[in-house]
Design an enzyme around this catalytic site. Structure first.
Site, PDB file in Angstrom:
ATOM      1  CG  HIS A   1      -0.246  -0.056   2.521  1.00 41.91           C
ATOM      2  ND1 HIS A   1       0.088   0.970   3.152  1.00 41.91           N
ATOM      3  CD2 HIS A   1       0.063  -1.128   3.430  1.00 41.91           C
ATOM      4  CE1 HIS A   1       0.624   0.768   4.492  1.00 41.91           C
ATOM      5  NE2 HIS A   1       0.718  -0.515   4.389  1.00 41.91           N
TER       6      HIS A   1
ATOM      7  CB  CYS B   1       1.744  -3.959   5.421  1.00 44.54           C
ATOM      8  SG  CYS B   1      -0.092  -4.838   5.828  1.00 44.54           S
TER       9      CYS B   1
END
Length: 497
Positions: free
Chosen positions: A390, A409
């Site tokens: 992301h 992440c």
């Protein structure tokens, strides 16, 4: 080049010539052995050229008696011989021994593939015994011939499995491979098709990964364990082990497509490989306490202006404690709280204290916006770790060289550009304007791809850049354990050099 990377070895043009000479010498050695064997066989007359069916009987009965207890892939070897009627493959003097010598030469050269001789029956596969079997067949009994044939088949199958899947693949163990993987690589079946090929050795080693990162490391290993050996080069064992460990990791990745996304944790990079070019992006990965896992998946869609569903561990260990200390923290960060049924919870101090008694029964979500922790785009791919790729509002962190800041992440710089490249590859250039518009309007919108794009997340602590080996920091401290397992090292002190 990043300053944290260290250049180890530079490949020169003259070394490439030496590399070619090695293969010329190897080819000459095979040719001479074949010529010598053929001359002696011809001298024995036509009677010696009749197929030795007695060996087939011993091979079959050996399986029935379970005599072959030391095999690495016993079920694979059995299936191989069942398929060919239990005929000997390597030790029948009536057949051309070309593939036999080539198989032995490949096993002699396993170091050049980052593998270990000890894993391929070196004590049982002696050259002296093989010479006697092929050149003096009457001097060796059929049981010994059958054992040699079975053992060499097992060694070659093991070698191919190690080249393709890796020796220590956490997802494909030796037992799982031996039982047979539906739709997966089958070393025994591949060996059957490779044996009649004109270039048997080339066929066997073609089972290796095709990705450029692997090919570059393999070439380096050929130089270190082949061309440079005995050539007055002082090569640290640690360098060889590091390359071998990273070749092993790339075998686990299992990418066969020409277009794929490759994220490497220690180099903090994302490379979007396409048939004609490669685009590189900086990334932020998990800190040592929250390591980013390695994985193999495929990007199926991405979302603009995403809502962030806070992972429970982050909610319990970070979000909730901050909210209890600062009653404006949740509102300032656009974070909302919900109970197990999805009902909104007003974030007053009384409610927060109640939640702290049973945090597992509540969830937190951060609404879309410029300050959303996932930024303005999130790329989704299925994985058991529930991580994703992301954007991030903290763009200044990409200026730091060692970027291990996340909770697992992966944050990517220029996420909007990456989204455009993905759509272009997918044949949906007309949607790129829609992406820009959705981002400017903070509009949550899914962009589903026509065809998924493979994505691999690796942990490679070295790679080849412009012909030189570049080493990265082992940020999670994983190299030593893998090197010990690959080389069957018991004492960690042996890894000093």
């Amino acid at each position: 080049m990043e300053t944290h990377a260290k250049s180890i070895i530079q490949i020169s043009g003259s070394r490439k010539i030496c590399f070619l000479l090695v293969f010329f010498v190897v080819g000459l050695f095979v040719f001479c052995n074949l010529a010598s064997a053929e001359k002696e066989v011809n001298g024995r007359g036509l009677a010696a050229l009749k197929p030795d069916t007695a060996i087939s009987v011993e091979i079959k009965s050996g399986f029935e008696r379970k005599s072959w207890s030391n095999l690495l892939y016993p079920k694979s070897v059995l299936r191989f011989y069942q398929h060919n009627g239990f005929q000997p493959v390597w030790v029948d003097a009536a057949k051309s021994p070309k593939q036999t010598w080539e198989a032995m030469l490949m096993l002699d050269c396993v170091l050049q593939f980052g593998l270990s001789h000890d894993d391929y029956h070196p004590k049982d596969l002696s050259y002296d015994l093989l010479h006697n079997i092929l050149e003096k067949p009457l001097a060796v009994n059929d049981v010994e011939k059958a054992k040699y044939d079975i053992t060499l088949t097992d060694a070659v199958i093991a070698f191919m499995n190690h080249l393709h899947y890796g020796k220590l693949n956490p997802d494909f163990t030796a037992d799982k491979i031996d039982n047979g993987i539906e739709g997966g690589f089958n070393a025994g079946a591949f060996l059957a098709t490779a044996l009649p090929q004109k270039d048997f050795m080339k066929s066997v080693i073609s089972v290796q990964p095709k990705v450029k990162a692997y090919a570059d490391l393999q070439y380096q290993m050929h130089l270190l364990e082949g061309v440079y050996q005995g050539d007055c080069y002082d090569i640290p064992d640690s360098t060889v082990r590091r390359i071998a460990a990273n070749m092993e990791r790339l075998r686990w990745a299992g990418v066969a497509d020409s277009a794929y996304i490759h994220i490497n944790i220690p180099s903090y990079t994302l490379k979007f490989h396409q048939p004609d070019t490669t685009y590189e992006f900086k990334v932020i990965v998990g800190k040592p306490a929250w390591p980013t896992p390695t994985l193999n998946s495929a990007v199926s869609y991405f979302t603009t202006a995403p809502e962030w569903r806070v992972p429970k561990k982050i909610f319990e260990t970070e979000i909730l404690p901050k909210a209890l200390k600062d009653h404006e923290y949740l509102e300032r960060n656009q974070i909302s709280l919900y109970d197990e049924k999805g009902n909104y919870i007003s974030p007053g101090m009384e409610a927060l204290e109640m939640i702290s008694n049973n945090p597992g029964g509540y969830t937190a979500r951060q609404s879309a916006g410029c300050d959303n922790s996932m930024g303005l785009i999130v790329f989704r791919f299925p994985n058991v770790y529930d991580i994703y790729l992301h954007d991030t509002p903290e763009q200044q962190l990409f200026k730091v060289q060692e970027r291990d800041f996340s909770h697992g992440c992966i944050r990517v710089e220029q996420a909007e550009k990456l989204a455009g490249l993905i759509l272009a590859l997918d044949g949906s250039e007309n949607l790129i304007t829609n992406v820009h518009h959705a981002i400017r309007q903070y509009k949550t919108q899914n962009f589903i791809l026509k065809k998924t794009i493979p994505i691999i997340v690796t942990y490679l602590t070295c790679e080849v850049q412009n012909g030189a080996l570049v080493v990265f920091k082992d940020i999670y401290g994983l190299d030593k354990r893998l090197e010990m397992a690959l080389y069957n090292i018991v004492d960690p002190l042996a890894l000093v050099n």
